[in-house]
Design a protein around this motif. Structure first.
Motif, PDB file in Angstrom:
ATOM      1  N   UNK A  42       2.758  17.543   5.134  1.00 52.87           N
ATOM      2  CA  UNK A  42       3.300  16.283   4.622  1.00 52.87           C
ATOM      3  C   UNK A  42       4.186  15.675   5.702  1.00 52.87           C
ATOM      4  N   UNK A  43       3.878  14.441   6.116  1.00 55.05           N
ATOM      5  CA  UNK A  43       4.613  13.844   7.236  1.00 55.05           C
ATOM      6  C   UNK A  43       5.348  12.553   6.878  1.00 55.05           C
ATOM      7  N   UNK A  44       5.150  12.043   5.688  1.00 53.95           N
ATOM      8  CA  UNK A  44       5.840  10.804   5.357  1.00 53.95           C
ATOM      9  C   UNK A  44       5.553  10.350   3.939  1.00 53.95           C
ATOM     10  N   UNK A  45       6.330   9.369   3.496  1.00 55.24           N
ATOM     11  CA  UNK A  45       6.129   8.808   2.158  1.00 55.24           C
ATOM     12  C   UNK A  45       6.754   7.425   2.111  1.00 55.24           C
ATOM     13  N   UNK A  46       6.398   6.697   1.099  1.00 50.57           N
ATOM     14  CA  UNK A  46       6.921   5.349   0.926  1.00 50.57           C
ATOM     15  C   UNK A  46       6.397   4.768  -0.364  1.00 50.57           C
ATOM     16  N   UNK A  47       6.408   3.464  -0.433  1.00 48.11           N
ATOM     17  CA  UNK A  47       5.958   2.748  -1.622  1.00 48.11           C
ATOM     18  C   UNK A  47       4.852   1.782  -1.243  1.00 48.11           C
ATOM     19  N   UNK A  48       4.191   1.258  -2.248  1.00 54.46           N
ATOM     20  CA  UNK A  48       3.157   0.251  -2.054  1.00 54.46           C
ATOM     21  C   UNK A  48       2.845  -0.387  -3.392  1.00 54.46           C
ATOM     22  N   UNK A  49       1.964  -1.370  -3.386  1.00 57.88           N
ATOM     23  CA  UNK A  49       1.579  -1.980  -4.653  1.00 57.88           C
ATOM     24  C   UNK A  49       0.153  -2.515  -4.560  1.00 57.88           C
ATOM     25  N   UNK A  50      -0.545  -2.405  -5.665  1.00 59.07           N
ATOM     26  CA  UNK A  50      -1.920  -2.896  -5.771  1.00 59.07           C
ATOM     27  C   UNK A  50      -1.901  -4.402  -5.959  1.00 59.07           C
ATOM     28  N   UNK A  51      -2.755  -5.104  -5.197  1.00 56.31           N
ATOM     29  CA  UNK A  51      -2.823  -6.555  -5.338  1.00 56.31           C
ATOM     30  C   UNK A  51      -4.235  -7.031  -5.688  1.00 56.31           C
ATOM     31  N   UNK A  52      -5.177  -6.116  -5.827  1.00 57.58           N
ATOM     32  CA  UNK A  52      -6.505  -6.450  -6.353  1.00 57.58           C
ATOM     33  C   UNK A  52      -6.895  -5.382  -7.370  1.00 57.58           C
ATOM     34  N   UNK A  53      -7.643  -5.740  -8.395  1.00 62.29           N
ATOM     35  CA  UNK A  53      -8.023  -4.746  -9.399  1.00 62.29           C
ATOM     36  C   UNK A  53      -9.027  -3.721  -8.902  1.00 62.29           C
ATOM     37  N   UNK A  54      -9.643  -3.973  -7.719  1.00 59.29           N
ATOM     38  CA  UNK A  54     -10.589  -2.990  -7.179  1.00 59.29           C
ATOM     39  C   UNK A  54      -9.926  -2.050  -6.175  1.00 59.29           C
ATOM     40  N   UNK A  55      -8.598  -1.984  -6.172  1.00 63.13           N
ATOM     41  CA  UNK A  55      -7.940  -0.882  -5.493  1.00 63.13           C
ATOM     42  C   UNK A  55      -7.334  -1.129  -4.138  1.00 63.13           C
ATOM     43  N   UNK A  56      -7.218  -2.373  -3.700  1.00 65.22           N
ATOM     44  CA  UNK A  56      -6.547  -2.621  -2.419  1.00 65.22           C
ATOM     45  C   UNK A  56      -5.039  -2.675  -2.645  1.00 65.22           C
ATOM     46  N   UNK A  57      -4.311  -1.982  -1.786  1.00 58.94           N
ATOM     47  CA  UNK A  57      -2.853  -1.964  -1.934  1.00 58.94           C
ATOM     48  C   UNK A  57      -2.180  -2.307  -0.618  1.00 58.94           C
ATOM     49  N   UNK A  58      -1.020  -2.923  -0.748  1.00 60.46           N
ATOM     50  CA  UNK A  58      -0.230  -3.365   0.393  1.00 60.46           C
ATOM     51  C   UNK A  58       0.983  -2.466   0.536  1.00 60.46           C
ATOM     52  N   UNK A  59       1.303  -2.114   1.783  1.00 61.79           N
ATOM     53  CA  UNK A  59       2.476  -1.315   2.077  1.00 61.79           C
ATOM     54  C   UNK A  59       2.961  -1.686   3.477  1.00 61.79           C
ATOM     55  N   UNK A  60       3.826  -0.873   4.049  1.00 57.09           N
ATOM     56  CA  UNK A  60       4.323  -1.120   5.405  1.00 57.09           C
ATOM     57  C   UNK A  60       3.502  -0.376   6.439  1.00 57.09           C
ATOM     58  N   UNK A  61       3.404  -0.954   7.621  1.00 58.18           N
ATOM     59  CA  UNK A  61       2.747  -0.270   8.728  1.00 58.18           C
ATOM     60  C   UNK A  61       3.495   1.006   9.091  1.00 58.18           C
ATOM     61  N   UNK A  62       4.829   0.971   9.059  1.00 57.53           N
ATOM     62  CA  UNK A  62       5.558   2.184   9.455  1.00 57.53           C
ATOM     63  C   UNK A  62       5.408   3.296   8.426  1.00 57.53           C
ATOM     64  N   UNK A  63       5.003   2.952   7.182  1.00 65.39           N
ATOM     65  CA  UNK A  63       4.709   3.977   6.186  1.00 65.39           C
ATOM     66  C   UNK A  63       3.375   4.646   6.503  1.00 65.39           C
ATOM     67  N   UNK A  64       2.322   3.848   6.731  1.00 62.35           N
ATOM     68  CA  UNK A  64       0.998   4.444   6.961  1.00 62.35           C
ATOM     69  C   UNK A  64       0.913   5.162   8.300  1.00 62.35           C
ATOM     70  N   UNK A  65       1.770   4.798   9.242  1.00 62.79           N
ATOM     71  CA  UNK A  65       1.794   5.487  10.538  1.00 62.79           C
ATOM     72  C   UNK A  65       2.816   6.619  10.558  1.00 62.79           C
ATOM     73  N   UNK A  66       3.432   6.888   9.402  1.00 61.99           N
ATOM     74  CA  UNK A  66       4.387   7.984   9.271  1.00 61.99           C
ATOM     75  C   UNK A  66       5.443   7.949  10.360  1.00 61.99           C
ATOM     76  N   UNK A  67       6.008   6.772  10.574  1.00 65.21           N
ATOM     77  CA  UNK A  67       7.054   6.640  11.568  1.00 65.21           C
ATOM     78  C   UNK A  67       6.559   6.694  12.993  1.00 65.21           C
ATOM     79  N   UNK A  68       5.246   6.490  13.200  1.00 72.58           N
ATOM     80  CA  UNK A  68       4.701   6.447  14.551  1.00 72.58           C
ATOM     81  C   UNK A  68       4.336   7.801  15.116  1.00 72.58           C
TER      82      UNK A  68
END
Length: 326
Positions: free
Chosen positions: A38-64
């Motif tokens: 486990x290298x990172x965590x954060x928040x996000x939210x769904x913006x389409x009913x078919x499962x696309x979610x928005x979050x931060x780049x630094x979250x998905x890159x686990x702090x680089x």
């Protein structure tokens, strides 16, 4: 507390409660893994009913720590459902990223409505939902404190039109939504100012609405590339006056990459860029903002100063290319 105060407080509480009831189901906790770690965590939210979610780049890159393509993602919804997610794309220049949750594995998915940040006013209710310090689906509320702020992305680019709020945020809130009293997303929570109190920042949803289609189509935001390294300088007043320039700011060319559009156009180290295609250039940030995807492959005119004082005003034809992916 008087009767009127009690009524106002109750109305405020009811508004926040109603918004949370509508918005919280679409907010997710994002867990990031590298192999079994486990290298990172954060928040996000769904913006389409078919499962696309928005979050931060630094979250998905686990702090680089590593490329997002080498990481795994799992999301948890407020109703307890969990699912894996795949990386779609990210834009470190605006600190935004898109993941996709397979709707088949989770059933129907809730989604938030993207509102507009252009019409925001100071003093409006601002509600943040996220997972601060590992406490999932936490709600904080406050107001929009200021508009038109800017902040540096990890890449060094300036993110414009940042929304400042006093809704309490902590590590783990990153990527969660900032919503208004209609449960519409008006920002993506991205930063806290350490050492400050009640000063938190969110990327405006209008920026996100511009970035999202490009991430879904290309996996990245296409921006025009010149191939120069530069710095912002202030020109002497006598030069600005003698040459009738638009302002005192300019970009000094400190380095030029070989075989880049700038090199092919004849740009030299020490040149002072003051305009691009008829628009003034007063800073490195201003030049970045002008070099959007619409300029890729399109011949434009660079206005610059070259030589000793007073410098000569020159024009060079340049054809920006697409910037290589990070």
């Amino acid at each position: 507390m008087g009767a009127n105060d009690a009524v106002l407080l109750d109305a405020y509480s009811q508004t926040v409660s109603d918004v949370v009831e509508r918005a919280a189901p679409a907010v997710v906790a994002v867990s990031v893994t590298h192999g079994a770690q486990h290298v990172g965590s954060g928040s996000g939210f769904l913006y389409t009913p078919d499962g696309y979610l928005l979050t931060n780049s630094h979250v998905v890159r686990a702090g680089g720590r590593t490329s997002a393509k080498n990481l795994g993602y799992r999301v948890s919804l407020a109703d307890g459902r969990e699912a894996s997610a795949r990386f779609v794309g990210d834009d470190p220049d605006t600190d935004l990223a898109v993941l996709h949750v397979d709707p088949i594995s989770t059933g129907a998915l809730p989604a938030l409505v993207l509102g507009r940040s252009a019409g925001l006013k100071r003093g409006e209710i601002a509600i943040a939902i996220g997972n601060p310090l590992g406490f999932e689906h936490t709600v904080t509320a406050g107001i929009v404190s200021a508009l038109g702020r800017s902040m540096r992305a990890s890449t060094g680019r300036l993110i414009p039109d940042v929304v400042q709020t006093d809704a309490a945020l902590n590590p783990g809130n990153s990527g969660g939504p900032l919503v208004n009293s209609r449960a519409e997303v008006v920002g993506v929570n991205t930063a806290i100012i350490r050492g400050a109190q009640a000063l938190c920042l969110a990327v405006a949803v209008d920026i996100a609405s511009w970035v999202l289609p490009q991430l879904m189509r290309h996996g990245r935001v296409q921006r025009a590339y010149l191939g120069v390294g530069g710095s912002t300088i202030q020109l002497p007043r006598r030069v600005v006056s003698a040459l009738s320039l638009d302002g005192p700011g300019a970009v000094r060319v400190d380095a030029i990459e070989p075989d880049s559009p700038a090199a092919r156009a004849g740009l030299r180290e020490g040149d002072l860029v003051i305009g691009l295609d008829g628009q003034p250039v007063a800073s490195v940030d201003g030049l970045h903002q002008l070099l959007d995807g619409s300029r890729i492959g399109r011949e434009m005119m660079l206005k610059l100063l070259r030589g000793s004082m007073p410098p000569e005003v020159m024009y060079l034809r340049v054809q920006p290319s697409a910037r290589a992916p990070a």
